[in-house]
Design an enzyme around this catalytic site. Structure first.
Site, PDB file in Angstrom:
ATOM      1  N   ASP A 122       0.687  -1.409  -0.066  1.00 43.12           N
ATOM      2  CA  ASP A 122       0.072  -0.033  -0.049  1.00 43.12           C
ATOM      3  C   ASP A 122       0.823   1.339   0.071  1.00 43.12           C
ATOM      4  O   ASP A 122       1.585   1.422   0.708  1.00 43.12           O
ATOM      5  CB  ASP A 122      -0.873  -0.020   1.156  1.00 43.12           C
ATOM      6  N   ASP A 131      -6.998  -4.797  -4.663  1.00 43.09           N
ATOM      7  CA  ASP A 131      -7.525  -4.379  -3.317  1.00 43.09           C
ATOM      8  C   ASP A 131      -8.140  -3.039  -3.594  1.00 43.09           C
ATOM      9  O   ASP A 131      -8.132  -2.080  -2.821  1.00 43.09           O
ATOM     10  CB  ASP A 131      -6.358  -3.997  -2.402  1.00 43.09           C
TER      11      ASP A 131
HETATM   12 ZN   LIG Z   1      -4.004  -2.077  -0.402  1.00 43.36          ZN
END
Ligand SMILES: [Zn+2]
Length: 1020
Positions: free
Chosen positions: A246, A356
């Site tokens: 991320d 995601d």
């Molecule tokens: Zn993610």
């Protein structure tokens, strides 16, 4: 008959840990530890001591001696910084580095909870290791924490260093441990009445009986490991190494740069020993960090890409959110991503890789396809709370009919570990066995957990032949798609899913962290505006760096508002700086476009309306100055005309209409609005159709306050029951007239509720069929949702929501489970409910979350989550909404929303210069501006040729014939992909290009105007 299966299975687990694994390290020597904030300030340090204040960096020097008797043995360092085993990536991390003489270092390998070993490749003698360690705090789900900001994180040491030692590895014992682990897992994945399960149980027990004789144990298990099971019809699981990193989330961008370093260094190091190992990584931004910071590691990655082991995927700048960025932002994610991968690695990605992301709008397939990616990998819809998605592999068909081949890895995670249990689940969970034999399994610890480990690769080697239902092999994601495409070509029935991939959770991300969202919205608008004025001047303007900064902030935990406070502070600052620079550049460009008093309209819709401008009426402004209204703040309201995407001299026009105001009503030629003593709107009548918009007995533009306590992910989630507990804020308020016409009337309603206050201003302008509702909030609540409700007397089953490159229909009722799940939906600039000939749109210039059940449009104005940022969204917020009745079709609404979001600028320069015609003019078949066509970008071609690139789309679902003209006659024209590469030629007639757009079709045109011709002929 008596069975001791359960007991023996427990025995296997315990003995593997307690009797087999200890045999793997046949000898060990502790390393001497020194620690300090940098390498010049190291002090003696004992294993078992605490280290690491939140977000600090600690350097460790580990020294030891390899004794002569270890010669020829496999030696590793084991370094445990005090890891919690269960949260790889969400805690402290280390990086083993090689020091250069000049104080810089080269990364060698990450140290993580599931990767504590570092291979020592040296002969007997002294060993010195240097480890850069980051004490990133953990954020237990889902509790509020002060650790997410440097100012509040404190100094408490977070970790206790567990051990550092040199060990000798016994490869036979290690292999035995892998064998037992994998065979045990295979056994447990079989049905309890499967005869093979009983046989494997016996083999494993017999193997353990041989311990500690490793050689004998291996002889015992070997036949079962080599057993040939299954046939040629087995499912094929393609495993691909991966590390979902991320770009920022529970750590700031600053730390992600180091997470990427650790992970990429580990991934590259592992390739030396496992030639079959392949690793894929997305996000050009991550690679640029390595390129800038660690050129040697970058060169190694380039080499591994050439060898086919390292696979760039995704073709995007970052794995951005898909709901919130503008269409043009999504285009640039792909343009900047694909360009980077092509430039650095000679690779153009063929798969979109966004496992995601919190939902996938229906406009995306044609964007992906136009960016060269006809394949799409995601996984997130397995998190759906209400409905299970029916397919694993399918054609996803977008708004315009474009299809991309889409795959949801059936392992339901992008962080698989290739355990037999996962493998079995993946096969059972695959929805398309009837026609397909291929699926993907991305494996590796994400988020700084360090990616794939050798344990995973060893398991993959062993599992390959052990399952009767499926094989596993490591390969590129493209290999899976190539096989599926062959199946499709053979006529196998690939299912089709038409329309959006709505994500049935995380609906709060449409509203959380408003300042990040609005900073992005302003920047993406200003970026295309700067390009427009630069193109109008024919002047190159390098905006790449600004685009890239904005694209990074669109990452799927930044723009959705699901990160810690530090991340959002960074985002607001970065977007604020970009905004400031763009405003300066736009001012400079406009100053060169024209002088005198000039109006510039960046919207893709013409303006003929009452504007409120900061201009000096004493200056040299032509027109009906008597028809102006001076506002209470000194600005001036006047009616003016400006073409779409162009400029015009400021000439004041006669208003042609006026607003008449009383204590409880205001009226212009289009609308009559009434409010009660508390400032609640009781009536809005559309005079043209003589229709009342507000249902009898209800009030409009009402603030509603509801306690907002998600069951899990606070900043992410909004629950279906949240609004049930809402209180309408319709009680006593301070009502005052702020402007009383004749061009602009404003009524101000001030309220306080608990710790918060609101100032809501209703505004009606002469000539406008639109009631604007300006909301200013001082928002001090915790864990509440504030909405504004517009009950509408309109009967419609669907609401049309403005999304990237079109509109999508969402149900206005929770009739089916799939409908009911859509209780909070994303709309960019407007949402519309309509009967065939009459509709009402609710416009906004800065919100996304909407609720359209229960006969009203509700706009989510603010939330106040406490996890992961305990201070999220408290503070001052402003937004302008508008309610706009209209006739059939959406073109007028779309144009109004464009004007609301891209307001006209007044430019005053020293001298009057003839203002140019717009860089591009889009006209419909009737000769009037094509209001249903959105123009996403008008820019000079990136290749410096001087060609004009115009990206446009049909936005309302009609088939439309348009003409495209530029300031100079067009000589030649091409239809391009997103990368501005010509695909097909367009016929040019009389200097104009005419084309027919299919419903929602996106087209990128490259136009060569007469002045810039370079002699190319029309491509065919
Ligand atoms: Zn993610």
């Amino acid at each position: 008959m008596f069975s001791d299966r359960d007991l023996v299975e427990k025995r296997i687990q315990r003995e593997l840990w307690e009797r087999v694994l200890p045999l793997v390290h046949s000898d060990r020597r502790p390393l001497t530890i020194e620690a300090g904030p940098d390498l010049d300030h190291l002090e003696p340090f004992e294993a078992g001591s605490s280290w690491g204040a939140p977000w600090a960096t600690t350097w460790f020097r580990l020294t030891g001696e390899i004794p002569p008797e270890w010669t020829g043995r496999r030696i590793e360092a084991v370094i445990d910084l005090g890891f919690h085993q269960r949260a790889a990536g969400f805690q402290c991390e280390g990086l083993v580095v090689e020091l250069d003489g000049d104080g810089s270092f080269r990364p060698r390998q990450g140290i993580h909870p599931r990767r504590t070993n570092y291979v020592i490749d040296s002969d007997p003698g002294p060993v010195v290791l240097h480890v850069e360690a980051a004490s990133n705090p953990m954020f237990p789900q889902f509790t509020s924490s002060p650790l997410g900001s440097l100012e509040t994180a404190g100094e408490r040491l977070l970790y206790r260093f567990r051990q550092a030692a040199l060990v000798v590895v016994d490869p036979a014992a290690e292999a035995l441990a892998y064998d037992i682990e994998v065979l045990d897992g295979v056994m447990r994945s079989l049905a309890t009445d499967d005869p093979r399960r009983a046989r494997l149980l016996r083999v494993l027990a017999e193997t353990l009986d041989r311990i500690p004789d490793v050689a004998a144990a291996r002889r015992s298990i070997a036949p079962s490991m080599a057993e040939e099971v299954g046939g040629s019809s087995r499912h094929r699981s393609v495993a691909i190494g991966h590390a979902h990193i991320d770009t920022a989330w529970l750590w700031p961008l600053r730390e992600t740069k180091r997470k990427v370093t650790r992970t990429f260094a580990s991934a590259a190091a592992l390739m030396d020993n496992y030639p079959e190992y392949k690793f894929c990584a997305s996000s050009a931004q991550h690679y640029t960090w390595i390129e800038e910071r660690h050129p040697e590691l970058f060169a190694k990655i380039v080499d591994r890409v050439e060898r086919g082991q390292w696979v760039p995927v995704g073709g995007m700048w970052v794995e951005s959110d898909m709901n919130l960025p503008s269409g043009e932002s999504l285009v640039r994610q792909i343009v900047f991503g694909q360009r980077y991968f092509e430039d650095r690695f000679g690779v153009r990605c063929t798969e979109v890789w966004i496992p995601d992301v919190f939902g996938y709008p229906a406009g995306l397939p044609q964007v992906f396809a136009a960016g060269g990616m006809h394949r799409f990998v995601t996984q997130k819809l397995s998190w759906n709370k209400q409905n299970r998605f029916p397919h694993s592999t399918f054609w996803w068909e977008g708004l315009d009919g474009t299809r991309v081949l889409t795959h949801f890895p059936p392992v339901d995670t992008y962080n698989a570990e290739i355990t037999p249990e996962e493998f079995a689940f993946s096969i059972a969970n695959f929805r398309d066995h009837g026609w397909s034999s291929d699926s993907l399994m991305p494996f590796g610890h994400g988020d700084g957990g360090g990616g794939p480990t050798r344990e995973m690769l060893e398991r993959a080697r062993r599992l390959a032949g052990l399952d009767t239902r499926a094989t596993v092999e490591i390969d590129r994601p493209a290999a899976v798609f190539e096989r599926i495409e062959r199946d499709a070509d053979r006529g196998l029935p690939v299912p089709v899913w038409r329309g959006e991939l709505y994500f049935e959770t995380h609906r709060g991300t449409l509203t959380s962290q408003l300042k990040t969202k609005l900073g992005n919205r302003r920047c993406e608008r200003l970026l295309v505006e700067a390009e427009l004025w630069a193109a109008t001047l024919g002047r190159p303007e390098d905006l790449d760096h600004l685009w890239q900064q904005v694209l990074t902030q669109q990452f799927h935990d930044i723009l959705p508002g699901s990160s810690i406070e530090w991340v959002h502070q960074d985002a607001e600052r970065i977007l604020g700086d970009v905004e400031e620079e763009l405003e300066e550049r736009i001012a400079a460009l406009l100053a060169d476009i024209g002088g005198g008093a000039l109006l510039a309209n960046p919207a893709d819709a013409p303006v003929d309306e009452v504007l409120i401008l900061d201009v000096d009426l004493d200056g040299d402004i032509p027109g009906e100055l008597d028809a102006c209204q001076t506002m209470s703040d000194g600005s001036v309201a006047l009616r003016a005309v400006v073409p779409a995407l162009g400029v015009a001299p400021l000439v004041v026009r006669p208003a042609g209409d006026r607003v008449v105001l009383s204590d409880s009503s205001m009226t212009n030629g289009h609308l009559a609005v009434r409010w009660d003593a508390h400032g609640n709107i009781t009536s809005i009548i559309d005079l043209g159709s003589a229709r009342e918009l507000v249902p009898a007995g209800q009030v409009s533009a009402v603030l509603e306050l509801a306690p907002d306590h998600p069951v899990e992910y606070d900043a992410w989630d909004l629950e279906s029951w949240t609004r049930t507990g809402a209180a309408a804020l319709t009680g006593p308020a301070e009502v005052s007239i702020a402007e009383s016409g004749p061009l602009v009337a404003r009524v101000r309603v001030e309220r306080s509720f608990g710790p918060s206050t609101s100032t809501v201003t209703y505004e009606l302008r002469a000539g406008s069929p639109e009631l604007r509702v300006h909301v200013a909030l001082d928002w001090r609540h915790d864990e509440h949702l504030l909405s504004m409700a517009f009950p509408l007397d309109v009967r419609a089953d669907m609401a049309m929501c403005d999304v990237q490159f079109g509109v999508v229909a969402r149900p206005t009722h929770p009739s089916s489970p799939w409908d009911a799940a859509k209780f909070e939906v994303c709309a960019h600039r407007f949402i519309d409910v309509a009967e065939p000939d009459f509709g009402v749109a609710v416009l906004n210039n800065g919100r996304y979350g909407h609720h359209v059940f229960d006969g009203a449009v509700r706009v989510s104005l603010a939330r106040a989550a406490t996890y992961p940022d305990p201070n999220a969204d408290r503070g001052h917020h402003e937004v302008t909404l508008a309610i706009r009745p209209h006739g059939a079709g959406l073109a007028d609404v779309r144009a109004a929303a464009a004007r609301l979001n891209s307001p006209v600028r007044a430019v005053t320069g020293p001298s009057a210069v003839a203002s140019p015609t717009p860089a591009v003019t889009i006209t419909g078949a009737d000769g009037w501006p094509a209001l249903g066509v959105g123009v996403d970008a008008v820019k000079l071609a990136d290749d410096g040729s001087g060609d004009l690139v115009v990206r446009l789309h049909e936005a309302c679902g009609n088939r439309t014939r348009i003409s495209v003209a530029t300031a100079d006659r067009i000589v030649s024209a091409w239809r391009c992909n997103l990368l501005e590469e010509p695909q097909t030629g367009e016929e040019v007639g009389d200097g104009i290009v005419a084309l027919t757009l299919r419903p929602f079709q996106l087209v990128t045109l490259r136009l060569c105007p007469a002045a810039g011709t370079d002699g190319r002929s029309l491509a065919g």
